[in-house]
Design an enzyme around this catalytic site. Structure first.
Site, mmCIF file in Angstrom:
data_model
loop_
_atom_site.group_PDB
_atom_site.id
_atom_site.type_symbol
_atom_site.label_atom_id
_atom_site.label_comp_id
_atom_site.label_asym_id
_atom_site.label_seq_id
_atom_site.Cartn_x
_atom_site.Cartn_y
_atom_site.Cartn_z
ATOM 1 N N SER A 97 28.806 -5.061 -30.294
ATOM 2 C CA SER A 97 28.325 -5.529 -29.000
ATOM 3 C C SER A 97 29.042 -4.815 -27.843
ATOM 4 O O SER A 97 29.068 -3.590 -27.837
ATOM 5 C CB SER A 97 28.525 -7.040 -28.947
ATOM 6 O OG SER A 97 27.552 -7.605 -28.138
ATOM 7 N N LYS B 106 29.747 -0.716 -27.499
ATOM 8 C CA LYS B 106 29.596 0.218 -26.378
ATOM 9 C C LYS B 106 30.913 0.979 -26.236
ATOM 10 O O LYS B 106 30.954 2.201 -26.045
ATOM 11 C CB LYS B 106 29.315 -0.541 -25.066
ATOM 12 C CG LYS B 106 28.177 -1.577 -25.126
ATOM 13 C CD LYS B 106 27.973 -2.274 -23.770
ATOM 14 C CE LYS B 106 27.387 -3.682 -23.816
ATOM 15 N NZ LYS B 106 26.078 -3.883 -24.329
ATOM 16 N N TRP C 260 17.671 -8.825 -27.467
ATOM 17 C CA TRP C 260 18.402 -8.571 -26.215
ATOM 18 C C TRP C 260 19.012 -7.163 -26.228
ATOM 19 O O TRP C 260 19.090 -6.489 -25.213
ATOM 20 C CB TRP C 260 19.483 -9.648 -26.082
ATOM 21 C CG TRP C 260 20.334 -9.630 -24.870
ATOM 22 C CD1 TRP C 260 21.702 -9.521 -24.846
ATOM 23 C CD2 TRP C 260 19.943 -9.782 -23.486
ATOM 24 N NE1 TRP C 260 22.173 -9.591 -23.557
ATOM 25 C CE2 TRP C 260 21.119 -9.747 -22.709
ATOM 26 C CE3 TRP C 260 18.707 -9.927 -22.848
ATOM 27 C CZ2 TRP C 260 21.096 -9.850 -21.312
ATOM 28 C CZ3 TRP C 260 18.689 -10.036 -21.459
ATOM 29 C CH2 TRP C 260 19.864 -9.991 -20.713
ATOM 30 N N HIS D 233 22.446 -11.331 -33.786
ATOM 31 C CA HIS D 233 23.549 -10.582 -33.183
ATOM 32 C C HIS D 233 24.872 -11.016 -33.830
ATOM 33 O O HIS D 233 25.347 -12.121 -33.598
ATOM 34 C CB HIS D 233 23.544 -10.933 -31.689
ATOM 35 C CG HIS D 233 24.459 -10.115 -30.859
ATOM 36 N ND1 HIS D 233 24.230 -8.786 -30.603
ATOM 37 C CD2 HIS D 233 25.602 -10.441 -30.201
ATOM 38 C CE1 HIS D 233 25.186 -8.326 -29.818
ATOM 39 N NE2 HIS D 233 26.037 -9.312 -29.562
HETATM 40 C C1 GCU Z 1 26.134 -10.089 -23.603
HETATM 41 C C2 GCU Z 1 25.794 -8.797 -22.917
HETATM 42 C C3 GCU Z 1 25.646 -7.658 -23.920
HETATM 43 C C4 GCU Z 1 26.850 -7.586 -24.812
HETATM 44 C C5 GCU Z 1 27.099 -8.929 -25.442
HETATM 45 C C6 GCU Z 1 28.378 -9.030 -26.253
HETATM 46 O O1 GCU Z 1 25.037 -10.530 -24.358
HETATM 47 O O2 GCU Z 1 24.632 -8.992 -22.182
HETATM 48 O O3 GCU Z 1 25.502 -6.437 -23.239
HETATM 49 O O4 GCU Z 1 26.686 -6.584 -25.786
HETATM 50 O O5 GCU Z 1 27.241 -9.897 -24.424
HETATM 51 O O6 GCU Z 1 29.303 -8.274 -26.044
HETATM 52 O O7 GCU Z 1 28.448 -9.946 -27.077
#
Ligand code: GCU
Length: 416
Positions: free
Chosen positions: A254, A258, A345, A395
């Site tokens: 997540s 990134k 998402w 997720h």
């Molecule tokens: C939120 C955010 C995402 C991210 C995620 C996470 O949902 O919008 O961009 O990847 O958190 O880090 O769990």
């Protein structure tokens, strides 16, 4: 440069789009054509012309530049055992210490190494709620750093507690990793920079100029700060005889996925990169505007990227790059992009397409990328130097995910 933002750019987005037929038409920037329209035909041109200009764009307009160097001042092994996890592993907890400008910072790396391997390859990844959450091992220290509240984990006053020991065991699969001959190194990400819109804490102030209160428009947000921490962990591994510094696989889920991608792009010492469900600002193509968008992420998490990235709020079409080129920056090193079916998402299709469109750069190096634009079926990984899978479920990081990462690392790093 001064940048003006309209309120529409910040807040004017309504419901996220989950309808494939409403994805805008857009052109995928060609990774093999330079900004000045020069065709990139070989590795030399890629490395001399295209890679540097892409890296420069992502640095100044997406994640932000790290404004200086800061080396490890000292480190301390605060705890270790040769008989951890019922004799299966060696364990070390190492503090890396930094100081500058009257500020001091330290963060702890928890390292498990398989006992029967002399110099172990390791998976390195940040965790969300403290090192003690990745295992039930009672010897793992509980960080005192600021943490995001999560009452179900017993975190209420931004402080980690004993209650969350082992709560993320399923996301790390430590025994499986060790049994496969790999080590695991993990860091609580908020020790490097607390995950909140506040630039007075974490690593940022150590590199401020006199009187500076927050990063400039092209300077590091939190994601770049977290990548800084991963590179310092790498500096440490270069000094640790028990770790094979040439086989460090940077992993993240997540927002930390990134981070793993940007770490892999900026620090070529990482041997391979795994992005698990990294979504917007990670593996997913921004121009698709499917699920989370640039405007949404910059509004919810204004501290993650550099402020220049806000120029592209609801304006993705003007981006001269897209996230497949972030992945291409990792070439020729192996990269794995993973999605989850229910994680709309994060735009699974956008994540897949990034891996696909990065592949021509891998091909320049005679490495195999993703050969077809058809998305593979659920739970049917495609594992080349560029790898991709979409698994069932939400997720998360699962046992299935780790089984794939280990298989693929065996193949890519050990030709097994
Ligand atoms: C939120 C955010 C995402 C991210 C995620 C996470 O949902 O919008 O961009 O990847 O958190 O880090 O769990």
């Amino acid at each position: 440069m001064s940048v003006q933002f309209s309120s529409a750019q910040f807040g004017g987005e309504f419901k996220p789009n989950y309808d494939e037929s409403k994805v805008p038409e857009f052109e995928v920037p060609n990774p093999l054509k330079s900004f000045r329209k020069r065709k990139i035909k070989n590795v030399r041109q890629w490395e001399k012309i295209r890679r540097p200009e892409l890296l420069d764009f992502f640095t100044h307009n997406v994640y932000g530049k790290i404004p200086g160097e800061l080396k490890i001042e000292s480190w301390e092994v605060v705890e270790q055992s040769n008989n951890a996890l019922n004799g299966k592993a060696r364990r070390k907890q190492v503090d890396l210490i930094f100081s500058k400008n009257g500020h001091r910072l330290f963060f702890n790396i928890l390292i498990y190494l398989p006992k029967n391997v002399e110099k172990a390859p390791v998976f390195l990844g940040y965790n969300f709620y403290g090192n003690h959450t990745v295992t039930n091992d009672v010897h793992v220290r509980i960080s005192e750093a600021w943490a995001r509240n999560n009452p179900s984990f017993g975190i209420i006053h931004n402080q980690l507690t004993e209650q969350s020991r082992g709560v993320r065991e399923n996301r790390w699969q430590l025994e499986k990793i060790l049994d496969a001959g790999y080590g695991l190194a993990t860091i609580f990400y908020c020790e490097v920079d607390p995950d909140k819109d506040d630039f007075s804490n974490g690593i940022h102030p150590l590199l401020y100029t006199d009187g500076q209160q927050r990063p400039a428009y092209n300077e590091w947000g939190a994601i770049a700060a977290w990548t800084w921490g991963l590179s310092r962990a790498m500096d440490y591994f270069e000094q640790d005889d028990e770790v094979d510094e040439n086989k460090v696989i940077v992993f993240g889920h997540s927002r930390l996925g990134k981070t793993a991608l940007w770490a892999g792009a900026t620090d070529q010492r990482f041997a391979a990169v795994i992005s698990n469900n990294s979504g917007c600002g990670g593996a997913a193509l921004s121009k698709r505007r499917f699920g989370e968008t640039v405007a949404r992420i910059n509004r919810s998490f204004p501290h993650w990227f550099c402020r220049n990235f806000m120029i592209f709020n609801q304006n993705e079409e003007s981006l001269p790059v897209d996230q497949h080129e972030l992945i291409a920056l990792i070439a020729p090193r192996p990269v794995y992009v993973a999605s989850a079916k229910e994680d709309l998402w994060a735009d699974p299709r956008g994540e897949f397409l990034s891996a696909y469109y990065a592949s021509p750069v891998y091909n320049l190096y005679e490495k195999e990328g993703i050969p077809s634009k058809e998305m593979p079926d659920v739970n049917q990984p495609v594992q080349n130097t560029v790898a991709y899978h979409i698994r069932t479920g939400k997720h998360d990081v699962t046992e299935f995910d780790w089984e794939q990462y280990i298989l693929w690392a065996d193949k890519e790093l050990f030709n097994k």
